[in-house]
Write a protein that holds these residues in place. Structure first.
Motif, PDB file in Angstrom:
ATOM      1  N   ASP A  14     -30.576  85.686  15.981  1.00 60.99           N
ATOM      2  CA  ASP A  14     -30.769  85.526  14.549  1.00 60.99           C
ATOM      3  C   ASP A  14     -31.619  86.635  13.951  1.00 60.99           C
ATOM      4  O   ASP A  14     -31.367  87.102  12.828  1.00 60.99           O
ATOM      5  CB  ASP A  14     -31.411  84.169  14.251  1.00 60.99           C
ATOM      6  N   HIS A  15     -32.648  87.081  14.690  1.00 62.62           N
ATOM      7  CA  HIS A  15     -33.611  88.034  14.131  1.00 62.62           C
ATOM      8  C   HIS A  15     -33.352  89.465  14.608  1.00 62.62           C
ATOM      9  O   HIS A  15     -33.596  90.402  13.841  1.00 62.62           O
ATOM     10  CB  HIS A  15     -35.037  87.619  14.502  1.00 62.62           C
ATOM     11  N   GLU A  16     -32.910  89.646  15.811  1.00 60.82           N
ATOM     12  CA  GLU A  16     -32.680  90.985  16.348  1.00 60.82           C
ATOM     13  C   GLU A  16     -31.290  91.032  16.986  1.00 60.82           C
ATOM     14  O   GLU A  16     -31.136  90.954  18.206  1.00 60.82           O
ATOM     15  CB  GLU A  16     -33.745  91.355  17.378  1.00 60.82           C
ATOM     16  N   PRO A  17     -30.235  91.083  16.175  1.00 60.54           N
ATOM     17  CA  PRO A  17     -28.865  91.047  16.725  1.00 60.54           C
ATOM     18  C   PRO A  17     -28.552  92.213  17.659  1.00 60.54           C
ATOM     19  O   PRO A  17     -27.793  92.067  18.600  1.00 60.54           O
ATOM     20  CB  PRO A  17     -27.979  91.080  15.467  1.00 60.54           C
ATOM     21  N   GLU A  18     -29.140  93.379  17.412  1.00 62.42           N
ATOM     22  CA  GLU A  18     -28.864  94.512  18.305  1.00 62.42           C
ATOM     23  C   GLU A  18     -29.419  94.256  19.705  1.00 62.42           C
ATOM     24  O   GLU A  18     -28.782  94.554  20.715  1.00 62.42           O
ATOM     25  CB  GLU A  18     -29.486  95.786  17.715  1.00 62.42           C
ATOM     26  N   GLN A  19     -30.631  93.674  19.755  1.00 65.89           N
ATOM     27  CA  GLN A  19     -31.203  93.335  21.068  1.00 65.89           C
ATOM     28  C   GLN A  19     -30.373  92.251  21.757  1.00 65.89           C
ATOM     29  O   GLN A  19     -30.185  92.271  22.981  1.00 65.89           O
ATOM     30  CB  GLN A  19     -32.650  92.875  20.890  1.00 65.89           C
ATOM     31  N   ALA A  20     -29.855  91.316  20.967  1.00 61.22           N
ATOM     32  CA  ALA A  20     -28.997  90.278  21.547  1.00 61.22           C
ATOM     33  C   ALA A  20     -27.712  90.887  22.110  1.00 61.22           C
ATOM     34  O   ALA A  20     -27.230  90.490  23.175  1.00 61.22           O
ATOM     35  CB  ALA A  20     -28.677  89.223  20.491  1.00 61.22           C
ATOM     36  N   ARG A  21     -27.159  91.876  21.373  1.00 59.12           N
ATOM     37  CA  ARG A  21     -25.959  92.538  21.889  1.00 59.12           C
ATOM     38  C   ARG A  21     -26.250  93.275  23.187  1.00 59.12           C
ATOM     39  O   ARG A  21     -25.445  93.258  24.126  1.00 59.12           O
ATOM     40  CB  ARG A  21     -25.409  93.498  20.822  1.00 59.12           C
TER      41      ARG A  21
END
Length: 399
Positions: free
Chosen positions: A222-229
């Motif tokens: 939710d907050h850091e989508p790039e890190q989630a990717r």
């Protein structure tokens, strides 16, 4: 070829006996026919008429058909018939050769004591046959007949020795084949155990990394989508790596596949990649190597790799958040000392004790004469200490 012939002979013993006795029976029948046509039974043996002559021939030849199955019984029957013939004063007939045939059957198929007994009975029969009340023993005829009897007896002994030798060869061949199959089964069982241990290490480590990455992705989506990717890419990469290694392990069990189709077993050179993978999953790892590096056999390298992998996997699973790990590898003069320490929850972890991981580490080290000690630390955390010998000591024990 010879074994198949012998097996066929055992299955068709009646045919073999008939073929073996055929020359003697044909000779006997031709003589009976000649004597019957000439009505010369009394001229050949005054004590017998033709019916008595024929009865004696039947009693002396028919039992020979059971010689292969009951040699001692046949020899006793034929010998008794000949003894009755001697008591009746009937002179020697060509049917009496059946005694020598029966003696050969006993000598070639029975134990030594029976062979000696049959030979003595044969010699006694010759002694009675060539003894006359008035003139005594005809030594020349007795000696000639004894030479023939002894020759037949020696031939029977040779046949018995050769038969037992061939049976011994067959028995040893069967035993060797059984032991070979047994060794193959043991090797297959050991290989299955090895594959199971390898699969446990691979699956436990990679699934733990994937779980940690997936949890991180769920928090950051939710907050850091790039890190989630990035975390999900790490999950995908770890899953592919695990799948490739599992295919390699399972593939070695498939007959006909070439070994070069599979990647080599991991070793010391892959430790940096392993530590980097664990760091990428969120667990800080400090990796240090001290001492002069030495060449280790591939089996010991795999053991070191799997011990570090299992220890770091346990830290990922049980260490808790904000835990750190330290991997120390120290080369000594005669052994490699491996320490994997973390500062996580240690003894507080409910699943930390037992399991197949620690057992597998100890079994791997024991294969090379080493040892593994594992347990919680006093101030929290967990430590695994492994010692593996270097050089001849290690390789010798592994063999």
């Amino acid at each position: 070829m010879f074994g198949r012939v012998r097996a066929w002979g055992r299955r068709h013993s009646g045919i073999v006996e008939a073929l073996w006795l055929a020359p003697f029976l044909l000779f006997s029948l031709s003589n009976v026919w000649t004597i019957g046509m000439e009505d010369g039974a009394r001229r050949f043996s005054p004590e017998l008429d033709f019916s008595g002559f024929l009865l004696l021939g039947v009693l002396l030849t028919v039992p020979l058909f059971w010689l292969r199955r009951q040699p001692i019984t046949v020899f006793v029957v034929v010998s008794l018939v000949c003894f009755v013939q001697w008591l009746l004063g009937v002179q020697l007939l060509f049917f009496d050769l059946s005694v020598l045939i029966a003696m050969y059957g006993v000598v070639s198929r029975c134990a030594t004591r029976w062979a000696v007994g049959a030979g003595l009975v044969g010699e006694l029969g010759l002694l009675l046959a060539f003894w006359h009340p008035r003139t005594g023993i005809d030594l020349r005829a007795f000696a000639s007949a004894s030479v023939v009897t002894v020759a037949i007896w020696i031939t029977g002994i040779y046949a018995s020795t050769r038969r037992r030798y061939l049976e011994g060869l067959e028995e040893r061949a069967e035993r060797a084949e059984y032991e070979r199959d047994q060794q193959a089964r043991l090797a297959a069982a050991a290989e299955r155990v090895r594959i199971a241990r390898e699969l446990h290490d691979v699956v436990a480590h990679n699934v733990s990394v994937m779980i940690v990455q997936a949890d991180g992705a769920s928090y950051a989506i939710d907050h850091e989508p790039e890190q989630a990717r990035e975390a999900m890419r790490a999950v995908s990469l770890t899953g592919r790596r695990a799948l490739a290694e599992m295919r390699r392990l399972v593939g070695v069990l498939r007959a006909g596949d070439a070994p070069q189709e599979y990647t080599p077993q991991p070793g010391l050179s892959q430790l940096d990649d392993l530590v980097a993978q664990v760091r990428g999953s969120g667990l800080p790892v400090d990796f240090r190597v001290t001492g002069a590096p030495q060449e280790l056999p591939e089996g010991e390298q795999l053991t070191v790799y799997r011990i570090v992998q299992e220890a770091l996997t346990n830290t990922l699973k049980h260490g808790g958040p904000r835990s750190r790990a330290t991997v120390e590898m120290e080369y000594g003069a005669r052994e490699v000392l491996l320490r994997v320490t973390d500062d996580g929850c240690g003894a507080a972890a409910p699943g930390r004790e037992g399991g197949h991981g620690l057992v597998g580490m100890r079994e791997r080290a024991a294969m090379f004469g080493g040892s593994v000690e594992a347990g919680p630390l006093a101030g929290g955390g967990f430590r695994v200490v492994a010692r593996l010998p270097i050089g001849e000591t290690g390789t010798g024990r592994a063999a």
